[in-house]
Design a protein around this motif. Structure first.
Motif, PDB file in Angstrom:
ATOM      1  N   GLY A  97      30.052  66.121  49.545  1.00 32.29           N
ATOM      2  CA  GLY A  97      30.931  64.976  49.317  1.00 32.29           C
ATOM      3  C   GLY A  97      32.384  65.223  49.647  1.00 32.29           C
ATOM      4  N   ALA A  98      32.763  66.483  49.958  1.00 33.73           N
ATOM      5  CA  ALA A  98      34.162  66.804  50.251  1.00 33.73           C
ATOM      6  C   ALA A  98      34.492  66.718  51.731  1.00 33.73           C
ATOM      7  N   ALA A  99      33.501  66.404  52.582  1.00 31.19           N
ATOM      8  CA  ALA A  99      33.725  66.465  54.028  1.00 31.19           C
ATOM      9  C   ALA A  99      34.806  65.496  54.491  1.00 31.19           C
ATOM     10  N   ALA A 100      34.753  64.250  54.036  1.00 31.37           N
ATOM     11  CA  ALA A 100      35.753  63.275  54.468  1.00 31.37           C
ATOM     12  C   ALA A 100      37.148  63.683  54.007  1.00 31.37           C
ATOM     13  N   ALA A 101      37.253  64.189  52.796  1.00 28.89           N
ATOM     14  CA  ALA A 101      38.554  64.646  52.308  1.00 28.89           C
ATOM     15  C   ALA A 101      39.054  65.833  53.126  1.00 28.89           C
ATOM     16  N   ARG A 102      38.133  66.700  53.543  1.00 23.25           N
ATOM     17  CA  ARG A 102      38.510  67.838  54.398  1.00 23.25           C
ATOM     18  C   ARG A 102      39.081  67.344  55.723  1.00 23.25           C
ATOM     19  N   MET A 103      38.477  66.301  56.284  1.00 20.43           N
ATOM     20  CA  MET A 103      38.997  65.712  57.522  1.00 20.43           C
ATOM     21  C   MET A 103      40.361  65.081  57.289  1.00 20.43           C
ATOM     22  N   ALA A 104      40.488  64.345  56.193  1.00 23.42           N
ATOM     23  CA  ALA A 104      41.760  63.689  55.889  1.00 23.42           C
ATOM     24  C   ALA A 104      42.878  64.691  55.683  1.00 23.42           C
ATOM     25  N   ALA A 105      42.527  65.890  55.221  1.00 23.79           N
ATOM     26  CA  ALA A 105      43.529  66.930  55.015  1.00 23.79           C
ATOM     27  C   ALA A 105      43.950  67.604  56.314  1.00 23.79           C
ATOM     28  N   GLY A 106      43.366  67.197  57.430  1.00 27.53           N
ATOM     29  CA  GLY A 106      43.738  67.766  58.717  1.00 27.53           C
ATOM     30  C   GLY A 106      43.140  69.126  58.982  1.00 27.53           C
ATOM     31  N   GLU A 107      42.038  69.466  58.291  1.00 25.67           N
ATOM     32  CA  GLU A 107      41.433  70.790  58.427  1.00 25.67           C
ATOM     33  C   GLU A 107      40.223  70.798  59.351  1.00 25.67           C
ATOM     34  N   VAL A 108      39.991  69.689  60.061  1.00 28.60           N
ATOM     35  CA  VAL A 108      38.845  69.596  60.971  1.00 28.60           C
ATOM     36  C   VAL A 108      39.312  69.010  62.297  1.00 28.60           C
ATOM     37  N   ASP A 109      38.945  69.669  63.398  1.00 25.67           N
ATOM     38  CA  ASP A 109      39.253  69.160  64.737  1.00 25.67           C
ATOM     39  C   ASP A 109      38.044  68.525  65.400  1.00 25.67           C
ATOM     40  N   ALA A 110      36.847  68.917  65.008  1.00 28.91           N
ATOM     41  CA  ALA A 110      35.628  68.387  65.600  1.00 28.91           C
ATOM     42  C   ALA A 110      34.455  68.698  64.691  1.00 28.91           C
ATOM     43  N   VAL A 111      33.392  67.896  64.823  1.00 31.22           N
ATOM     44  CA  VAL A 111      32.164  68.096  64.060  1.00 31.22           C
ATOM     45  C   VAL A 111      31.035  68.378  65.052  1.00 31.22           C
ATOM     46  N   VAL A 112      30.251  69.417  64.786  1.00 31.96           N
ATOM     47  CA  VAL A 112      29.084  69.737  65.612  1.00 31.96           C
ATOM     48  C   VAL A 112      27.900  69.953  64.678  1.00 31.96           C
ATOM     49  N   VAL A 113      26.812  69.200  64.908  1.00 30.85           N
ATOM     50  CA  VAL A 113      25.617  69.300  64.072  1.00 30.85           C
ATOM     51  C   VAL A 113      24.406  69.516  64.970  1.00 30.85           C
ATOM     52  N   GLY A 114      23.300  69.880  64.364  1.00 26.23           N
ATOM     53  CA  GLY A 114      22.058  70.015  65.104  1.00 26.23           C
ATOM     54  C   GLY A 114      21.282  68.714  65.105  1.00 26.23           C
ATOM     55  N   ALA A 115      20.003  68.800  65.475  1.00 25.98           N
ATOM     56  CA  ALA A 115      19.161  67.604  65.522  1.00 25.98           C
ATOM     57  C   ALA A 115      17.704  68.006  65.326  1.00 25.98           C
ATOM     58  N   ASP A 116      16.964  67.151  64.605  1.00 33.78           N
ATOM     59  CA  ASP A 116      15.522  67.323  64.513  1.00 33.78           C
ATOM     60  C   ASP A 116      14.800  66.483  65.556  1.00 33.78           C
ATOM     61  N   ARG A 117      15.389  65.347  65.929  1.00 33.18           N
ATOM     62  CA  ARG A 117      14.828  64.538  67.008  1.00 33.18           C
ATOM     63  C   ARG A 117      15.920  63.624  67.553  1.00 33.18           C
ATOM     64  N   VAL A 118      15.954  63.460  68.896  1.00 33.80           N
ATOM     65  CA  VAL A 118      16.893  62.557  69.556  1.00 33.80           C
ATOM     66  C   VAL A 118      16.083  61.499  70.285  1.00 33.80           C
ATOM     67  N   ALA A 119      16.280  60.230  69.916  1.00 35.03           N
ATOM     68  CA  ALA A 119      15.537  59.134  70.526  1.00 35.03           C
ATOM     69  C   ALA A 119      16.054  58.833  71.929  1.00 35.03           C
ATOM     70  N   ALA A 120      15.331  57.962  72.631  1.00 35.98           N
ATOM     71  CA  ALA A 120      15.669  57.655  74.024  1.00 35.98           C
ATOM     72  C   ALA A 120      17.063  57.071  74.167  1.00 35.98           C
ATOM     73  N   ASN A 121      17.545  56.356  73.154  1.00 38.09           N
ATOM     74  CA  ASN A 121      18.873  55.729  73.241  1.00 38.09           C
ATOM     75  C   ASN A 121      19.980  56.592  72.652  1.00 38.09           C
ATOM     76  N   GLY A 122      19.632  57.820  72.223  1.00 36.87           N
ATOM     77  CA  GLY A 122      20.641  58.720  71.673  1.00 36.87           C
ATOM     78  C   GLY A 122      20.722  58.734  70.163  1.00 36.87           C
ATOM     79  N   ASP A 123      20.078  57.779  69.472  1.00 31.19           N
ATOM     80  CA  ASP A 123      20.033  57.842  68.011  1.00 31.19           C
ATOM     81  C   ASP A 123      19.440  59.191  67.601  1.00 31.19           C
ATOM     82  N   THR A 124      20.034  59.829  66.602  1.00 30.86           N
ATOM     83  CA  THR A 124      19.671  61.210  66.280  1.00 30.86           C
ATOM     84  C   THR A 124      19.288  61.363  64.813  1.00 30.86           C
ATOM     85  N   ALA A 125      18.087  61.899  64.589  1.00 28.98           N
ATOM     86  CA  ALA A 125      17.641  62.226  63.237  1.00 28.98           C
ATOM     87  C   ALA A 125      18.013  63.675  62.943  1.00 28.98           C
ATOM     88  N   ASN A 126      18.609  63.876  61.793  1.00 29.20           N
ATOM     89  CA  ASN A 126      18.989  65.229  61.378  1.00 29.20           C
ATOM     90  C   ASN A 126      19.035  65.263  59.856  1.00 29.20           C
TER      91      ASN A 126
END
Length: 706
Positions: A97-126
């Motif tokens: 629950g602290a992720a958005a506050a971490r971004m607001a504090a200027g401590e994040v430049d980018a987010v990178v996550v993995g994936a369990d499945r990526v659909a044909a249109n790019g929608d991603t389950a993770n």
């Protein structure tokens, strides 16, 4: 199989590191945020999203990874944090629950996550919680990447709505070590969620970066896979024909920093040749042959945008690039600015060349200024999103940034002032921007360590040296770029060459160079604002650095005063000119008062420092004790702002890059009188013999008695 999986992950990590670094557009090592576990404990030995982090760390481009604990199984806390610590990578663990506050504090430049499945249109389950991270990243203007091997791509599943989501055992939430810790209420415990493609900046695979294939944010995963198969077939045939018996290596595009999945984009995504308004080649060759020392030109702009889906989505299908309208609108002295308009809308492209535009190659200027500007815009947008345009992408190699096009009827403020226009809410907007950005980036709001790190990130020597020369040095001697000596200004210019003026300018220069207090826009004047009656945007932050707060305020007031002195010279009727004069003085006063009030409010809300800051909580226990400290600080700011205002006015009258407020006056004799009046007004401000408040009141009294 193990060797192949590790090799694929390493390739994915290298490609992802380049793509994420380019999208983040910051000068310092990156601060990533990731979710769940995607490292060597989840793959064969290197990782996907964590592989991107490892690649960045190995190339010196990573500062820190923030990892979420990832409830309810805590894979981030138990596995990701463990891997990062084992690798010696700086890491910070947070609750989900602290992720958005971490971004607001200027401590994040980018987010990178993995994936369990990526659909044909790019929608991603993770892992559950990924969707929330994407929403938060979009709100804070941060790139959000999915790192997934091609084995995770599922072209047979049309969209995320077609992915079945498993519900896990309710006891994962309600029990701890077999003991119930939650109330007897129904439980909803999905293992995964689906992040819509529109929230994803790019999908990183070992075969290349998949980007949105059309406006609206969706992806064409089947086309990407088909292009990959086609390329593999061509390479195998070529290898067999040449007798090599090995698969050709993918070619890295040095300008884009990523590896394409195929030499030709999939159908519907290929950038077409554009109209022949210059003779440069079309397609990828146009940008590969571009020099960062030359303007892109209209054709180069179309190529740049059409080859970057994160930009094309704001303009139109790349296949329509030949129909896009491209206009160069830069009216400043330093950069080229293009507006690109197409069926889907418009965007702004800014290019920095390695010299001062108005002078040419004879006055070199570092292109690193654009990287500083991009990071400053991102910082200011986080603190004051209503008044700062969004940054879409930054290409460091070509020194080009793509950003939000501020829509009509917004116009550059300086030109509007010359036309006699007024904007009743301008002072409100300016005061809010100045208070929010200056206090929240100041040594008063940040810890000493955080402020030092910020100061180091925003070292901008090339642009600061330019300011030091044109404002604090050239006007006080016979510099070649100064305006030719005019008889009507001869006495006043002579005064500038005397020891008193030179001493005052030198003291100001010392303050400018050696008093870092907050992150400044650095060139905050009427040419750096786009305005409408109810809206204001601050642009052009390439002069950003950590410096004295008074410089920002003084420069703003100086430019309002230059507009005031020129108001009667543009042929407007007497009533219109008088109305604008009164409004300009009112705006100057209200900007100052609003900034001071807003800054004090923010300081009181922040309170005394608990971390070794200037106003230590061990000395000041409550607001009543802190108020005198605040008042004394702001008195110093307004005093120095008067000095800076005088110096800025002097530079704009006798130095290089004079302003349209005075330069466009057609009546030569009237222009001379107004310039002399403005310069006479500026000298006492420089010397400190009059305060800003008294100076503005004096002008107001002159209007009343006229």
């Amino acid at each position: 199989m193990l060797r192949d999986d590790v090799a694929a992950n390493r390739e994915l990590g290298a490609l992802g590191a380049d793509a994420v670094a380019r999208a983040a557009g910051v000068t310092a090592p990156l601060r990533l945020l990731t979710h769940c576990n995607t490292g060597s404990l989840a793959t064969a030995g290197y990782g996907t999203a964590l592989g991107v982090a490892r690649a960045l760390w190995g190339s010196g481009r990573l500062a820190r990874v923030t990892c979420t604990e990832t409830r309810p199984y805590n894979q981030g806390a138990r596995l990701t944090a463990y891997e990062l610590a084992a690798d010696g990578v700086p890491a910070t663990l947070i609750v989900d629950g602290a992720a958005a506050a971490r971004m607001a504090a200027g401590e994040v430049d980018a987010v990178v996550v993995g994936a369990d499945r990526v659909a044909a249109n790019g929608d991603t389950a993770n892992k559950i919680g990924t969707y929330a991270l994407a929403v938060a990243a979009a709100h804070h203007g941060l790139p959000f990447f999915v790192a997934a091997p091609t084995t995770t791509l599922d072209p047979a599943t049309r969209a995320g709505a077609d992915i079945a989501i498993e519900q896990r055992d309710p006891q994962e939430i309600t029990h701890f070590r077999g003991v119930r810790v939650a109330a007897e209420v129904p439980v909803w415990n999905p293992s995964f969620d689906v992040t819509p493609a529109a929230l994803i900046t790019g999908i990183i695979t070992e075969a290349g970066l998949i980007s949105p294939s059309r406006p609206g944010g969706e992806y064409d995963v089947p086309a990407f896979l088909a292009a990959r198969r086609d390329k593999a077939g061509v390479e195998q045939a070529a290898a067999a024909e040449n007798g090599h018996g090995r698969q050709a290596q993918s070619a890295r595009d040095p300008e884009k920093g990523v590896v394409a999945a195929a030499e030709q984009p999939a159908k519907g995504t290929q950038a077409r040749g554009v109209d022949s308004d210059d003779s440069r080649p079309t397609g990828a060759a146009a940008l590969q042959g571009s020099s960062p020392a030359q303007p892109l030109g209209r054709q180069g702009v179309r190529e740049f945008v059409s080859q970057r889906p994160e930009l094309a989505v704001h303009v139109g299908e790349p296949s329509t690039a030949s129909e896009w309208d491209v206009r160069e609108v830069g009216d400043g002295n330093i950069n080229f600015v293009y507006i690109v308009t197409g069926p889907a809308g418009a965007l702004c492209l800014k290019q920095s060349l390695p010299y001062v535009r108005m002078v040419g190659a004879g006055w070199p200027l570092t292109q690193a200024r654009l990287a500083v500007e991009v990071e400053a815009l991102r910082t200011q947008a986080r603190l004051c999103p209503r008044h700062v345009p969004a940054v879409y992408t930054f290409d460091r190699a070509l020194a080009v940034v793509g950003m939000q096009c501020v829509p009509p009827p917004h116009t550059i403020l300086r030109g509007a002032l010359v036309r006699g226009e007024v904007f009743p809410r301008l002072s409100e907007h300016v005061a809010h921007f100045l208070a929010a950005t200056l206090f929240n980036t100041s040594f008063l709001a940040l810890s000493p360590q955080a402020f030092q790190e910020q100061t180091e990130r925003f070292v901008n020597r090339g642009m600061c040296e330019l300011t030091e020369q044109v404002i604090f040095t050239d006007p006080y001697h016979g510099a070649p770029h100064n305006r030719a000596a005019s008889p009507h200004l001869a006495t006043l210019v002579g005064e500038l060459r005397r020891p008193r003026a030179r001493l005052a300018a030198t003291r100001l220069k010392q303050t400018f160079m050696h008093q870092p207090q907050a992150l400044l826009h650095g060139d905050f004047h009427t040419g750096s604002l786009m305005v409408a009656q109810d809206s204001t945007y601050v642009i052009d932050a390439e002069f950003a650095f950590c410096g004295p707060i008074a410089f920002e305020l003084g420069k703003w007031v100086a430019n309002l005063l230059l507009a005031f002195f020129g108001a009667t010279g543009h042929g407007h009727d007497t009533a219109k000119a008088r109305r604008q004069e009164e409004w300009l003085l009112q705006t100057a006063r209200e900007s100052i008062d609003g900034f001071l009030a807003g800054f004090q409010t923010l300081w009181l809300q922040h309170g005394a420092s608990e971390d070794g800051g200037v106003a230590s909580a061990s000395l000041f226990e409550g607001p009543d004790e802190l108020v005198p400290v605040i008042e004394a600080f702001l008195q110093d700011v307004t005093r120095d702002a008067a000095h800076f205002a005088g110096a800025v006015m002097i530079r704009r009258i006798v130095g290089i890059a004079r302003v349209a407020d005075l330069e466009t006056i057609q009546d030569p004799q009237l222009k001379e009188r107004l310039e002399e009046r403005a310069l006479s007004f500026a000298l006492p401000l420089l010397y400190g013999t009059i305060s800003l408040k008294a100076a503005l009141e004096g002008l107001q009294e002159e209007l009343r008695s006229a």
